[in-house]
Design an enzyme around this catalytic site. Structure first.
Site, PDB file in Angstrom:
ATOM      1  N   ASP A 145     -11.876  -0.779   1.573  1.00 60.84           N
ATOM      2  CA  ASP A 145     -11.989  -1.335   0.225  1.00 60.84           C
ATOM      3  C   ASP A 145     -13.466  -1.402  -0.152  1.00 60.84           C
ATOM      4  OD1 ASP A 145     -12.025  -2.890  -2.077  1.00 60.84           O
ATOM      5  OD2 ASP A 145     -10.643  -4.403  -1.323  1.00 60.84           O
ATOM      6  N   SER A 178      -7.293  -9.961  -6.068  1.00 61.95           N
ATOM      7  CA  SER A 178      -8.745  -9.979  -6.210  1.00 61.95           C
ATOM      8  C   SER A 178      -9.250 -11.355  -6.656  1.00 61.95           C
ATOM      9  CB  SER A 178      -9.182  -8.866  -7.175  1.00 61.95           C
ATOM     10  OG  SER A 178     -10.576  -8.707  -7.160  1.00 61.95           O
ATOM     11  N   HIS A 193      -8.812  -1.294  -3.631  1.00 65.25           N
ATOM     12  CA  HIS A 193      -8.831  -2.733  -3.873  1.00 65.25           C
ATOM     13  C   HIS A 193      -7.552  -3.221  -4.549  1.00 65.25           C
ATOM     14  CE1 HIS A 193     -10.989  -6.521  -4.290  1.00 65.25           C
ATOM     15  NE2 HIS A 193     -10.809  -6.535  -5.599  1.00 65.25           N
TER      16      HIS A 193
END
Length: 268
Positions: A221, A98, A249
Site C-alpha cells: 500500500d 482509510s 489502499h
C-alpha cells in the site's frame, strides 16, 4: 446541529439489509458510498447496513457544507454521530476505509454506547514521517505539494493520486473510477477534507480505544504500510491485525472477498 437540517438527506443515508447486527460503512477521502458495492450484496444478506456520504462527497447535500466544521476530522466525526443518533443506533459495528478508520475511532471515543466493534480498512493515524518514533510514509513538504497541486491543476492531481491510491497493478477501470470520483468532488469540499486527512495526527487516541478492533492492512500500500498497521495494532489494546495479500489502499474494492471473510470471522 441546527433543527432545520435533515441528517438523512444531508448525508444521503441509505439503510438496507436484514440482520440483528447493524454495520455502518464509512468511505474514505475522495470517495462515496458506491465504493462498497462489491461487498454490499453479501453484507445485506446477513446484516442491517447503513451507508452514507460525508458532506461534500457523493450525493450529500453540499449546501450543508461548513468550511470551519470540516477543516478538521471532528466535523466528519460529528456527521457519523449525528447519523447514528438520527437512526437511534446502538451497539453497531463501524467499518471505516482509510481516514474513516480514525473518524470511527474518534466517534467511538466520544459516544461509546453507539459502537460495539470497529473494523479499520487500510488505516493510518498519521501520514507524516515524524522520526525517530514514527514513519507514516510522507514528508510534510510532499503532502503540502500535493495540496498545492489541487489548486494549480485539479485534474492533474486526480490523475496522479488515483493510481497511487488504488494500486498501479490493479484493474484500470477501478483506477479510472477513483480518478473520476476525485474529479467529481468539488475542490472547495475536497481540499479541506484532504488537509484534514493528510495532516491529522491521531496517534494519541489509539491507546484510548478499548473496543474490539480489527485492522485490515494491504501487503503493498503506497499510503499506509504494513508497519503502520503494526503500529496501530500495538497501540490499540483489544485489536487484531490481518494483512491481506493485495496491492493498493482500497482493499474493499480490490480484494472484497478477503475483506468479507475477515469481517465475518471477526464478527463471529
Amino acid at each position: 446541529m441546527p433543527f432545520n437540517i435533515n441528517v438523512r438527506e444531508r448525508n444521503n443515508v441509505k439503510v438496507t439489509g436484514n440482520g440483528e447486527t447493524t454495520l455502518m460503512l464509512a468511505h474514505g477521502f475522495g470517495c462515496d458510498q458506491n465504493m462498497w458495492r462489491f461487498m454490499l450484496p453479501s453484507l445485506e444478506s446477513n446484516y442491517k447496513v447503513v451507508l452514507f456520504d460525508y458532506v461534500g462527497c457523493g450525493q450529500s447535500d453540499i449546501s450543508a457544507f461548513d468550511k470551519k466544521r470540516y477543516q478538521t476530522l471532528d466535523g466528519y466525526v460529528q456527521d457519523v454521530i449525528e447519523i447514528c443518533e438520527e437512526l437511534k443506533l446502538q451497539n453497531i459495528v463501524f467499518i471505516g476505509h482509510s481516514v474513516s478508520s480514525m473518524i470511527g475511532m474518534l466517534a467511538a471515543l466520544q459516544s461509546p454506547t453507539i459502537f460495539s466493534k470497529i473494523v479499520m480498512i487500510c488505516p493510518s493515524p498519521c501520514f507524516l514521517n515524524l522520526p525517530p518514533d514514527y514513519f507514516g510514509g510522507f514528508e510534510r513538504d510532499d503532502l503540502e505539494e500535493l495540496i498545492t497541486l489541487m489548486d494549480k491543476n485539479y485534474i492533474g492531481w486526480a490523475n496522479y493520486l488515483a493510481p497511487l491510491v488504488m494500486g498501479q497493478s490493479n484493474n484500470t477501470e477501478l483506477i479510472k473510477e477513483l480518478e473520476e470520483s476525485f474529479c467529481s468532488t468539488d475542490p472547495n469540499y475536497a481540499k479541506p477534507f484532504a488537509k484534514a486527512t493528510f495532516f491529522s495526527d491521531d496517534r494519541a487516541a489509539l491507546t484510548k480505544l478499548h473496543l474490539p478492533t480489527m485492522i485490515l492492512q494491504s501487503s503493498d500500500d503506497n499510503l499506509a504500510s504494513v508497519e503502520v498497521g503494526e503500529y496501530i495494532h500495538k497501540k490499540i489494546p483489544n485489536s487484531v491485525l490481518k494483512v491481506i495479500d493485495s496491492q493498493g489502499h482500497c482493499l474493499h474494492m480490490t480484494a472484497p472477498d478477503s475483506v468479507l471473510q475477515a469481517i465475518e470471522q471477526f464478527l463471529g
